[in-house]
Enzyme design. Structure first.
Site, PDB file in Angstrom:
ATOM      1  N   SER A   1       0.770  -1.361   0.085  1.00 16.70           N
ATOM      2  CA  SER A   1      -0.073  -0.133   0.094  1.00 16.70           C
ATOM      3  C   SER A   1       0.990   1.147  -0.050  1.00 16.70           C
ATOM      4  O   SER A   1       2.125   1.185   0.256  1.00 16.70           O
ATOM      5  CB  SER A   1      -0.766  -0.102   1.196  1.00 16.70           C
ATOM      6  OG  SER A   1      -1.378   1.206   1.574  1.00 16.70           O
TER       7      SER A   1
ATOM      8  N   TYR B   1      -1.934  -0.933  10.418  1.00  9.65           N
ATOM      9  CA  TYR B   1      -1.931  -1.153   8.578  1.00  9.65           C
ATOM     10  C   TYR B   1      -0.407  -0.823   8.137  1.00  9.65           C
ATOM     11  O   TYR B   1      -0.030  -1.751   7.550  1.00  9.65           O
ATOM     12  CB  TYR B   1      -2.941  -0.118   8.202  1.00  9.65           C
ATOM     13  CG  TYR B   1      -3.320  -0.530   6.720  1.00  9.65           C
ATOM     14  CD1 TYR B   1      -3.956  -1.591   6.482  1.00  9.65           C
ATOM     15  CD2 TYR B   1      -2.708   0.100   5.663  1.00  9.65           C
ATOM     16  CE1 TYR B   1      -4.426  -1.972   4.892  1.00  9.65           C
ATOM     17  CE2 TYR B   1      -3.277   0.219   4.483  1.00  9.65           C
ATOM     18  CZ  TYR B   1      -3.768  -1.099   4.018  1.00  9.65           C
ATOM     19  OH  TYR B   1      -4.178  -1.471   2.611  1.00  9.65           O
TER      20      TYR B   1
END
Ligand code: NAD
Length: 256
Positions: free
Chosen positions: A144, A157
């Site tokens: 990401s 995350y």
């Protein structure tokens, strides 16, 4: 003959978003599919839709990637049914946001178990047989933008997406002599169900500031189909860095 034609491709998180779109895109390039996801019913529906579109789906096997024994079962079923796998795509993931004073231990743990240990379990169970088969192949790990730089609220995350990037940067070199390419996919914002299911510590989901933040995020979003296209091109061209949107590419190189 493309990198996908006649090849078997395993995709995790195949029931939704980027995993689902990538399954359609890989099938269109001639790959046959082994699909997995934690949600059995949507996985079965996706497999039916793919078959209706002419795709070869060898298996649609539900599994929780955070559970090592479930991934061992997935690998056993796959190698029994298909004999070999050429392309492995670690797409499954969850989003957890929150401030350190609100995040629970369980949220940290679950995010790491799914987003980091999940791909590691898949690598553990699928890469050694691929190496032994000496057919070459490709590994795709979906990280990401949050695996490149810090974003507010993203600590758990980011921990997983930076971690997966670390694994990928090593395997990129380790797997080269086995003719197995590695791609690290770096999505920015994508309009997928993940955005609505994000687990946010201590924040009311109807909070106006949060809705505004998500609205802003989505304004820059690409569709899962656009991102899947970038993933397919990354594999075809044997690219390590795969950007699914121009902003992330520019932001990344701007940081160097
Ligand atoms: P999504 O929610 O649409 O799809 C994720 C899929 O993973 C779902 O089908 C879900 O059931 C599955 N999954 C969740 N936990 C699982 C588990 N324990 N075992 C097996 N499957 C599980 O989300 P998406 O946006 O398509 O996300 C795909 C990948 O892209 C993820 O790794 C995510 O972190 C990454 N990503 C997404 C965005 C975004 O803006 N949507 C941005 C950057 C990176």
């Amino acid at each position: 003959m493309t990198k996908f034609d006649g090849k078997t491709c395993l995709i995790t998180g195949a029931a939704s978003g980027l995993g689902r779109a990538t399954a359609f895109a890989a099938a269109a390039k001639g790959a046959s599919l082994v699909l997995t996801d934690i949600t059995a019913d949507t996985l079965a529906t996706t497999a039916e839709e793919l078959r209706a579109a002419g795709a070869t789906v060898h298996l649609a096997h539900p599994a929780d990637v955070s559970d090592h024994s479930a991934v061992v079962g997935l690998a056993a079923h796959t190698f029994d049914a298909v004999g070999h796998v050429d392309i492995v795509m670690n797409v499954a993931g969850i989003a957890t946001w929150g401030t350190v004073d609100k995040l629970t231990h369980q949220q940290w743990r679950r995010t790491i178990d799914i987003n980091l240990m999940g791909p590691i379990h898949v690598i553990e169970e699928f890469l050694p047989p691929m190496i032994a088969a000496r057919r070459g192949g490709h590994l795709v790990n979906v990280s990401s933008a949050a695996g490149l730089f810090g974003l507010p609220w993203h600590a758990p995350y980011s921990a997983t997406k930076f971690g997966l990037r670390g694994v990928s940067e090593v395997l990129r070199f380790d797997l080269r002599r086995h003719k197995i390419g590695v791609s690290l996919v770096l999505p920015g914002a994508m309009a997928t169900p993940m955005v609505d299911s994000v687990d946010i510590a201590g924040v009311d989901r109807d909070n106006a500031a949060l809705r505004k933040a998500i609205g802003l995020f989505l304004r820059h979003a690409v569709t899962p189909e656009q991102a899947a296209d970038a993933v397919i091109r990354g594999v075809e061209r044997n690219r390590y860095w795969v950007y699914t949107s121009r902003d992330i590419h520019l932001a990344h190189w701007g940081q160097r």
